[in-house]
Design a protein around this motif. Structure first.
Motif, PDB file in Angstrom:
ATOM      1  N   ALA A   1       0.829  -1.206   0.000  1.00 17.99           N
ATOM      2  CA  ALA A   1       0.000   0.000   0.000  1.00 17.99           C
ATOM      3  C   ALA A   1       0.859   1.250   0.000  1.00 17.99           C
ATOM      4  O   ALA A   1       1.903   1.312   0.662  1.00 17.99           O
ATOM      5  N   LYS A   2       0.406   2.261  -0.724  1.00 15.12           N
ATOM      6  CA  LYS A   2       1.072   3.560  -0.665  1.00 15.12           C
ATOM      7  C   LYS A   2       0.711   4.245   0.643  1.00 15.12           C
ATOM      8  O   LYS A   2      -0.419   4.183   1.105  1.00 15.12           O
ATOM      9  N   ARG A   3       1.710   4.924   1.207  1.00 10.10           N
ATOM     10  CA  ARG A   3       1.491   5.553   2.507  1.00 10.10           C
ATOM     11  C   ARG A   3       0.373   6.587   2.448  1.00 10.10           C
ATOM     12  O   ARG A   3      -0.470   6.673   3.335  1.00 10.10           O
ATOM     13  N   GLY A   4       0.356   7.408   1.396  1.00 14.97           N
ATOM     14  CA  GLY A   4      -0.681   8.421   1.271  1.00 14.97           C
ATOM     15  C   GLY A   4      -2.074   7.819   1.163  1.00 14.97           C
ATOM     16  O   GLY A   4      -3.050   8.387   1.654  1.00 14.97           O
ATOM     17  N   GLU A   5      -2.171   6.636   0.522  1.00 16.24           N
ATOM     18  CA  GLU A   5      -3.466   5.957   0.397  1.00 16.24           C
ATOM     19  C   GLU A   5      -3.960   5.492   1.762  1.00 16.24           C
ATOM     20  O   GLU A   5      -5.137   5.642   2.105  1.00 16.24           O
ATOM     21  N   VAL A   6      -3.049   4.934   2.567  1.00 17.79           N
ATOM     22  CA  VAL A   6      -3.430   4.496   3.917  1.00 17.79           C
ATOM     23  C   VAL A   6      -3.834   5.702   4.760  1.00 17.79           C
ATOM     24  O   VAL A   6      -4.836   5.665   5.493  1.00 17.79           O
ATOM     25  N   LEU A   7      -3.062   6.792   4.667  1.00 18.75           N
ATOM     26  CA  LEU A   7      -3.389   8.003   5.415  1.00 18.75           C
ATOM     27  C   LEU A   7      -4.750   8.556   5.006  1.00 18.75           C
ATOM     28  O   LEU A   7      -5.506   9.050   5.840  1.00 18.75           O
ATOM     29  N   SER A   8      -5.067   8.474   3.716  1.00 17.08           N
ATOM     30  CA  SER A   8      -6.350   8.979   3.230  1.00 17.08           C
ATOM     31  C   SER A   8      -7.505   8.213   3.852  1.00 17.08           C
ATOM     32  O   SER A   8      -8.531   8.792   4.221  1.00 17.08           O
ATOM     33  N   ARG A   9      -7.348   6.898   3.997  1.00 21.11           N
ATOM     34  CA  ARG A   9      -8.415   6.096   4.621  1.00 21.11           C
ATOM     35  C   ARG A   9      -8.556   6.429   6.100  1.00 21.11           C
ATOM     36  O   ARG A   9      -9.663   6.471   6.633  1.00 21.11           O
ATOM     37  N   ALA A  10      -7.419   6.660   6.756  1.00 22.82           N
ATOM     38  CA  ALA A  10      -7.457   6.917   8.199  1.00 22.82           C
ATOM     39  C   ALA A  10      -7.896   8.335   8.535  1.00 22.82           C
ATOM     40  O   ALA A  10      -8.294   8.594   9.673  1.00 22.82           O
ATOM     41  N   THR A  11      -7.835   9.253   7.563  1.00 24.46           N
ATOM     42  CA  THR A  11      -8.194  10.653   7.845  1.00 24.46           C
ATOM     43  C   THR A  11      -9.386  11.092   7.000  1.00 24.46           C
ATOM     44  O   THR A  11     -10.484  11.271   7.512  1.00 24.46           O
ATOM     45  N   ASN A  12      -9.181  11.238   5.693  1.00 25.49           N
ATOM     46  CA  ASN A  12     -10.246  11.764   4.826  1.00 25.49           C
ATOM     47  C   ASN A  12     -11.514  10.916   4.877  1.00 25.49           C
ATOM     48  O   ASN A  12     -12.623  11.441   4.989  1.00 25.49           O
ATOM     49  N   ASP A  13     -11.344   9.590   4.753  1.00 27.44           N
ATOM     50  CA  ASP A  13     -12.529   8.725   4.686  1.00 27.44           C
ATOM     51  C   ASP A  13     -13.288   8.706   6.003  1.00 27.44           C
ATOM     52  O   ASP A  13     -14.521   8.745   6.024  1.00 27.44           O
ATOM     53  N   ILE A  14     -12.566   8.665   7.126  1.00 22.61           N
ATOM     54  CA  ILE A  14     -13.256   8.671   8.418  1.00 22.61           C
ATOM     55  C   ILE A  14     -13.913  10.024   8.660  1.00 22.61           C
ATOM     56  O   ILE A  14     -15.045  10.098   9.180  1.00 22.61           O
ATOM     57  N   ASP A  15     -13.247  11.113   8.270  1.00 19.30           N
ATOM     58  CA  ASP A  15     -13.871  12.437   8.391  1.00 19.30           C
ATOM     59  C   ASP A  15     -15.140  12.513   7.544  1.00 19.30           C
ATOM     60  O   ASP A  15     -16.154  13.086   7.974  1.00 19.30           O
ATOM     61  N   ASN A  16     -15.087  11.938   6.343  1.00 16.29           N
ATOM     62  CA  ASN A  16     -16.266  11.964   5.481  1.00 16.29           C
ATOM     63  C   ASN A  16     -17.417  11.153   6.078  1.00 16.29           C
ATOM     64  O   ASN A  16     -18.584  11.545   5.989  1.00 16.29           O
ATOM     65  N   ILE A  17     -17.089  10.025   6.718  1.00 17.64           N
ATOM     66  CA  ILE A  17     -18.121   9.224   7.399  1.00 17.64           C
ATOM     67  C   ILE A  17     -18.779  10.053   8.496  1.00 17.64           C
ATOM     68  O   ILE A  17     -20.005  10.093   8.630  1.00 17.64           O
TER      69      ILE A  17
END
Length: 644
Positions: free
Chosen positions: A173-189
């Motif tokens: 996994a790319k680090r930025g992709e993992v960070l996006s799930r842990a930040t952007n996606d959870i914020d969007n939820i």
């Protein structure tokens, strides 16, 4: 060695390429609310009470309309006659239609508007709506509490999951992709739930409550109002199915763009050095365009729903108004009842429109939820309970016919056997891709061997807990890692968790790593604050800080993977001398190419293609004239001349 990432990214995607399972992800997202059941019930009860009061309001208000209408009609009628006599008089004049309409009104001939009664009804309506508003405030507060606690737990779950994932996951996994799930996606939820959950519950209950009241007032008009519901369902279903894949693509594109930005920012110096700004900008524009296209399609397709639902709502309004007018004209309904029913029809259409307009938010939130669930569902490292532990940690390491491969079809290490005595300093050399770092990763159990076994003081490391194994091993990598904080805090990070470290211990570790001198030249010395990039200190100085951190941990086994690659030759010699003093009772594995490291080792291991081809001291290996001698001639002869 050749990193596993290159071998495992053939598909180019890593995690997150599955198709969208909207229903499954939506149900699973709802299950995240389960720990808040008590608060949820309080919220739902408050919403039920608020909706009940809200739907009763129009019926009460219709009573006020009837009172006003009755007063206006009664005022123009002759006083002293009954209602029935007044209606008979109208029919005698030939006003049968007017008589039929007034038959539904509760008027008294000769009496005007009863303002006291109207005022009482209006005060009652005001009290009902105030109570409904207060109850809605309570439900909103409960909703915010439920959502924030749920998102809080999801963040904790993601953090805990990242700690349990094997190294192989991060290789893919790319680090930025993992960070996006842990930040952007959870914020969007969180944002999706904040904007939709309370409103959806309120809308659903409003639909039920209004429907009950409509049938109470007039079953015929209620059936007329329901004619447009199937059309609303068809519109919502069709548009939802059309827009959902675009929301999935939107958040995947967001993850890819974040990964690119993170990579380019981390390596911005090299991007400029090699003149790749245009290439980086072009890739950014391409991924930004992909995100724009996906976002535009998702928002446009879901945005079509609201105007379509407004159209259906207006059809409903026209039908109710026409049929209701005819019922009033026939005397079957009062004007107040029709007024109440028209309000109900609006109340009925409004939540349907709101639910439809929130569909894009829900779809976006569920798309993010699936990405988070994919992370939470990723294969973990199996649990490693402490089935056995060494009676005494001395640092004896033994490899017995160890085999390992990243790809099942491509062996990397085959039948490797090695025995290291406690206190020995072992240097591991060999060309890139020989398996040097892989050997250390196997010792640390970042990966599990596919054959053979590794023993620490006679105990198979596979039977030890990973935490206990790694607590006995100190490691310094070629890539330094510092966190935002003072230099003293970064060095103290090497101590056992929970143990208080004194400033004296920190300074002793820094002196042992020859970092004390440069630290004291900084403006605030050991209290100098650095960020996670180590801004303000050079690459070699960062390396010295990480080496001091490893010394402070005082491990049984010390692993240095190209740890002195960023320091000058003289500093490296000083570090090796300090290591020699600290090596008493400690086994050291040193992966390096620099001569000073290799010459001081008790034993040198030469690896090629995952196999151990030679081992011995520096002088013994040079005398044998084998692979080490060839490596020495190619890489170290000039370095020896410079040092000597």
């Amino acid at each position: 060695m050749a990193g596993p990432a290159g071998r495992m990214m053939a598909a180019g995607g890593g995690p997150g390429d599955r198709s969208m399972d909207f229903k499954g992800s939506f149900r699973r997202l709802l299950r995240q609310l389960a720990p808040e059941k008590v608060t949820l019930w309080v919220m739902i009860l408050a919403v039920v009470a608020s909706v009940a009061l809200s739907v009763v309001g129009p019926l009460i208000l219709g009573r006020a309309t009837d009172l006003v209408f009755a007063g206006v009609v009664g005022r123009d009628m002759p006083e002293g006659v009954s209602k029935e006599q007044a209606l008979e008089a109208l029919r005698a004049k030939g006003d049968d239609g007017l008589a039929d309409m007034l038959a539904g009104a509760d008027f008294t001939p000769g009496q005007g508007i009863d303002f006291d009664a109207v005022g009482g009804v209006l005060l009652l309506v005001l009290a009902v709506y105030v109570a409904a508003g207060l109850l809605m405030l309570v439900s909103t507060r409960m909703s915010i509490r439920v959502i924030n606690r749920t998102v809080y737990r999801m963040r904790e779950d993601v953090q805990a999951k990242l700690e349990r994932l094997p190294l192989s996951y991060f290789d893919r996994a790319k680090r930025g992709e993992v960070l996006s799930r842990a930040t952007n996606d959870i914020d969007n939820i969180g944002q999706t739930m904040q904007q939709t959950m309370g409103q959806l519950i309120n809308s659903a209950l409003t639909i039920v409550g209004v429907l009950v009241m409509m049938f109470w007032v007039s079953p015929l008009l209620a059936l007329v109002a329901l004619v447009t519901v199937p059309l609303s369902v068809v519109v919502a279903t069709r548009v939802g199915k059309r827009s959902q894949p675009h929301f999935v693509q939107q958040w995947k594109a967001t993850g890819r763009l974040n990964a690119h930005v993170e990579e380019m920012y981390t390596g911005h110096t090299l991007v400029k050095v090699f003149g790749r700004q245009e290439e980086s900008a072009a890739e950014f524009r391409e991924q930004n365009e992909d995100l724009y296209e996906a976002g535009f399609r998702a928002q446009f397709n879901s945005g079509v729903m609201q105007p379509l639902m407004f159209f259906v709502s207006n059809l409903n309004y026209v039908l109710v108004a026409v049929v209701g007018g005819l019922r009033v004209a026939s005397g079957s309904l009062s004007i107040g009842d029709v007024q109440a029913f028209i309000q109900y029809s609006r109340q009925f259409s409004m939540p349907l429109t709101q639910v439809a307009s929130m569909a894009n938010l829900v779809q976006s939130g569920v798309a993010s939820a699936e990405r988070v669930f994919e992370l939470l569902d990723a294969d973990e490292q199996p649990e490693s309970p402490a089935l056995e532990r060494p009676a005494e940690l001395r640092g004896a390491v033994s490899l017995e016919k160890v085999a390992f491969r990243y790809d099942p079809e491509r062996p990397l290490i085959e039948d490797l056997s090695l025995k290291v005595e406690p206190g020995q300093t072992v240097a591991i050399v060999g060309p890139t891709g020989a398996g040097k770092t892989t050997l250390v990763n196997l010792l640390m159990r970042f990966y599990e061997v596919t054959g053979g076994r590794i023993l620490l003081d006679g105990v198979d490391v596979a039977r030890m807990s990973r935490e206990e194994l790694r607590s006995s091993i100190g490691m310094v990598l070629q890539d330094t890692w510092l966190f935002g904080g003072t230099i003293a805090e970064n060095i103290a990070y090497g101590a056992d968790a929970g143990r208080e470290v004194t400033r004296k211990e920190i300074e002793e570790a820094a002196r042992a790593a020859h970092a004390d001198r440069f630290i004291r030249t900084l403006p605030d010395g050991y209290d100098t604050v650095i960020d996670d990039e180590g801004t303000g200190v050079s690459a070699g100085e960062k390396q010295l800080i990480t080496i001091a951190r490893a010394f402070l941990s005082d491990p049984v086994i010390l692993v240095l993977d190209e740890a002195t690659s960023s320091v000058d030759t003289r500093t490296e010699v000083l570090i090796q001398k300090a290591m020699a003093r600290l090596a008493h009772g400690r086994t050291s594995f040193v992966i390096a190419h620099r001569l000073s490291t290799i010459r001081d080792a008790d034993v040198i291991l030469v690896m090629e293609n995952g196999s151990l081809v030679e081992q011995g001291t520096h002088d013994e290996l040079l005398t044998s004239g084998g692979a080490y001698a060839r490596l020495y001639q190619a890489q170290f002869a000039q370095a020896v001349a410079e040092v000597d």
